[in-house]
Design an enzyme around this catalytic site. Structure first.
Site, PDB file in Angstrom:
ATOM      1  N   HIS A 185       0.859  -1.194   0.000  1.00 54.72           N
ATOM      2  CA  HIS A 185       0.000   0.000   0.000  1.00 54.72           C
ATOM      3  C   HIS A 185       0.895   1.244   0.000  1.00 54.72           C
ATOM      4  CE1 HIS A 185      -3.229   2.671   0.616  1.00 54.72           C
ATOM      5  NE2 HIS A 185      -3.841   2.118   1.649  1.00 54.72           N
ATOM      6  N   HIS A 188      -2.852   6.821  -0.986  1.00 52.05           N
ATOM      7  CA  HIS A 188      -3.832   7.436  -0.089  1.00 52.05           C
ATOM      8  C   HIS A 188      -3.268   8.175   1.128  1.00 52.05           C
ATOM      9  CE1 HIS A 188      -6.664   4.060  -1.752  1.00 52.05           C
ATOM     10  NE2 HIS A 188      -6.280   4.907  -2.674  1.00 52.05           N
ATOM     11  N   TYR A 190      -0.719   7.395   3.141  1.00 56.96           N
ATOM     12  CA  TYR A 190      -0.128   6.614   4.231  1.00 56.96           C
ATOM     13  C   TYR A 190       1.410   6.579   4.097  1.00 56.96           C
ATOM     14  CZ  TYR A 190      -4.999   5.766   5.106  1.00 56.96           C
ATOM     15  OH  TYR A 190      -6.336   5.967   5.388  1.00 56.96           O
ATOM     16  N   ARG A 283     -10.426  11.022  -8.712  1.00 60.23           N
ATOM     17  CA  ARG A 283     -11.662  11.599  -8.189  1.00 60.23           C
ATOM     18  C   ARG A 283     -12.066  11.075  -6.817  1.00 60.23           C
ATOM     19  NH1 ARG A 283     -14.968   8.978 -12.853  1.00 60.23           N
ATOM     20  NH2 ARG A 283     -14.458   6.832 -12.387  1.00 60.23           N
TER      21      ARG A 283
HETATM   22  C1  LIG Z   1     -14.639   1.847   4.070  1.00 61.25           C
HETATM   23  C2  LIG Z   1     -13.444   1.987   3.164  1.00 61.25           C
HETATM   24  C3  LIG Z   1     -12.246   1.448   3.563  1.00 61.25           C
HETATM   25  C4  LIG Z   1     -11.128   1.511   2.723  1.00 61.25           C
HETATM   26  N1  LIG Z   1      -9.961   0.915   3.111  1.00 61.25           N
HETATM   27  C5  LIG Z   1      -8.908   0.878   2.267  1.00 61.25           C
HETATM   28  C6  LIG Z   1      -7.728   0.151   2.599  1.00 61.25           C
HETATM   29  O1  LIG Z   1      -7.614  -0.488   3.648  1.00 61.25           O
HETATM   30  N2  LIG Z   1      -6.712   0.165   1.706  1.00 61.25           N
HETATM   31  C7  LIG Z   1      -6.790   0.836   0.519  1.00 61.25           C
HETATM   32  O2  LIG Z   1      -5.832   0.823  -0.261  1.00 61.25           O
HETATM   33  N3  LIG Z   1      -7.899   1.501   0.167  1.00 61.25           N
HETATM   34  C8  LIG Z   1      -8.960   1.531   0.993  1.00 61.25           C
HETATM   35  N4  LIG Z   1     -10.112   2.164   0.608  1.00 61.25           N
HETATM   36  C9  LIG Z   1     -10.237   2.662  -0.780  1.00 61.25           C
HETATM   37  C10 LIG Z   1     -10.878   1.575  -1.646  1.00 61.25           C
HETATM   38  O3  LIG Z   1      -9.970   0.503  -1.854  1.00 61.25           O
HETATM   39  C11 LIG Z   1     -11.321   2.122  -3.020  1.00 61.25           C
HETATM   40  O4  LIG Z   1     -10.198   2.545  -3.748  1.00 61.25           O
HETATM   41  C12 LIG Z   1     -12.289   3.266  -2.871  1.00 61.25           C
HETATM   42  O5  LIG Z   1     -13.387   2.899  -2.056  1.00 61.25           O
HETATM   43  C13 LIG Z   1     -12.797   3.750  -4.219  1.00 61.25           C
HETATM   44  O6  LIG Z   1     -13.463   2.728  -4.904  1.00 61.25           O
HETATM   45  P1  LIG Z   1     -15.076   2.662  -4.940  1.00 61.25           P
HETATM   46  O7  LIG Z   1     -15.535   3.953  -5.582  1.00 61.25           O
HETATM   47  O8  LIG Z   1     -15.361   1.460  -5.777  1.00 61.25           O
HETATM   48  O9  LIG Z   1     -15.567   2.568  -3.541  1.00 61.25           O
HETATM   49  C14 LIG Z   1     -11.220   2.160   1.461  1.00 61.25           C
HETATM   50  C15 LIG Z   1     -12.445   2.729   1.078  1.00 61.25           C
HETATM   51  C16 LIG Z   1     -13.547   2.641   1.908  1.00 61.25           C
HETATM   52  C17 LIG Z   1     -14.864   3.216   1.432  1.00 61.25           C
END
Ligand SMILES: Cc1cc2nc3c(=O)[nH]c(=O)nc-3n(C[C@H](O)[C@H](O)[C@H](O)COP(=O)(O)O)c2cc1C
Length: 390
Positions: A185, A188, A190, A283
């Site tokens: 990872h 985002h 981190y 986005r």
């Molecule tokens: C509740 C939640 C928890 C997430 N936890 C992680 C995570 O642990 N690691 C990560 O790389 N992204 C995390 N994300 C980002 C998601 O992997 C994903 O990229 C993001 O939700 C956008 O995709 P979507 O529009 O299909 O939800 C998280 C997103 C949400 C909503």
């Protein structure tokens, strides 16, 4: 006579060969932190949650999983750095494999996106910098309240190899637990992103300044993990254009290209590809805002990185059924990961395939600790629809 082979345009539901893994479709479970691992140990509920989302030949990526006792920044995040955690993950992985899915473990260190309550002896979270995250963002504490992130402590240069070692050891642990591979990872906002982005990294040592120096920590982690478990079991997630947790860069595309160029070079020198590169769409922000840039710019950004990267490319962020189909058909991505829709639709693959209605997700239970509510109780198609949106 020459036979003509008709090459069909792939769809979201076409098979895909990801290195040594034969995937039967391209709908991937995105890594999703769900805060259900009491005492950092995955539980029976995890086995049920992941197996509900598993399909034969599908690819699942685990929630962000702590690589050491300084890594967490959310309550009840599972770890992969103790024997007890490895043993507990085995049961989860077995349940997923029983359904025929490929399962990758996401290796996570939040760096400064933490709070001293999550740190050993209440210490300062580690980072590339001493600068804290701005008040624009808040951290979820174990008691359910929200707080400002704690002031971080910039890692000394000599401490960095120790953190690299935590990634390496955790990757080995993940493979020992039965995972098919790991996702590093680096997105985002981190820890690794805190090194990559020039809006955060203010170091004056060999890990700061030039883009090459800012990429160094990520590259060292990738090289160490690849050496431990093999390139075809390793993947990387980046989000060069996402400002989550103040992770801004003055040249997101330049940074994306720099990472891609280095991964390409590494693959060439190894003579072996990584499993995939996973890029989150600009986005997406954690708050669900969709107002960064416009659709055209976003697609161009992703397409540029996709074209430059010599390997399997996975896109994430705001994909609907239509956008996912379009992304694969138009060769914007080989694989598409779904987050929020997969939270509320355990049978998302089948629903997308049959263009069936989708359950709405309830944001209120994304990060709560109940092992059932908002976790394993979203209904399957044959159980009727659920209407619990925020
Ligand atoms: C509740 C939640 C928890 C997430 N936890 C992680 C995570 O642990 N690691 C990560 O790389 N992204 C995390 N994300 C980002 C998601 O992997 C994903 O990229 C993001 O939700 C956008 O995709 P979507 O529009 O299909 O939800 C998280 C997103 C949400 C909503």
């Amino acid at each position: 006579m020459v036979a003509t082979v008709v090459q069909e345009t792939p769809t979201l539901f076409s098979p895909y060969k990801m290195g040594k893994f034969d995937l039967s479709h391209r709908v991937v479970l995105a890594p999703l932190t769900r805060c259900r691992a009491l005492n950092e140990i995955p539980m029976e509920a995890h086995a049920l949650y992941y197996s509900q989302r598993a399909t034969p030949g599908g690819l699942l990526i685990s929630e962000g999983t702590s690589i050491s006792n300084t890594s967490a920044g959310y309550p009840n995040v599972p770890g992969i750095y103790t024997e007890q955690q490895v043993e507990a993950w085995k049961k989860v992985v077995d349940a997923v494999h029983a359904k025929g899915s490929v399962f990758f473990c996401q290796l996570w260190h939040v760096g400064r996106a933490s709070h001293h309550v999550f740190q050993p002896n209440g210490g300062s979270p580690i980072s590339s910098t001493n600068k804290p995250i701005s008040d624009r963002w808040q951290v979820n504490l174990p008691d359910g309240s929200l707080a400002k992130h704690s002031n971080p402590r910039a890692l000394e240069t000599f401490e960095i190899p120790q953190v690299v070692e935590h990634y390496r050891q955790s990757a080995l642990n993940a493979i020992r637990a039965g995972f098919d591979g790991v996702e590093i990872h680096a997105a985002h906002g981190y820890l690794i992103d805190q090194f990559l982005k020039d809006g955060i990294n203010d170091r004056v040592d060999e890990y700061g300044g030039s883009i090459a120096n800012r990429c160094k920590f990520l590259l060292q982690v990738v090289e160490a993990v690849v050496a431990a478990v093999g390139a075809d079991r390793v993947s990387v997630r980046i989000s060069p254009a996402i400002d989550h947790l103040d992770a801004v860069d003055s040249n997101p595309l330049g940074l994306g290209f720099a990472v891609v160029e280095r991964l390409n070079k590494l693959q060439q020198s190894l003579g072996s590809k990584l499993a995939y590169l996973h890029v989150t769409q600009p986005r997406f922000t954690a708050s669900g805002k969709r107002d960064l840039g416009n659709e055209e710019e976003e697609i161009k950004f992703l397409k540029n990185l996709r074209k430059a990267y010599e390997g399997t490319f996975m896109a994430s962020g705001g994909y609907t059924r239509e956008l996912g189909l379009k992304a694969v058909a138009e060769d914007e991505a080989d694989l598409v990961s779904y987050g929020r829709l997969f939270i509320s639709n355990p049978d998302l693959v089948s629903r997308l395939k049959h263009n069936a209605p989708l359950n709405k997700y309830n944001r209120q239970t994304f990060y709560t600790s109940d092992p059932v509510v908002g976790y394993t109780d979203y209904p399957f198609l044959n159980q009727g629809n659920n209407d619990k949106r925020e």
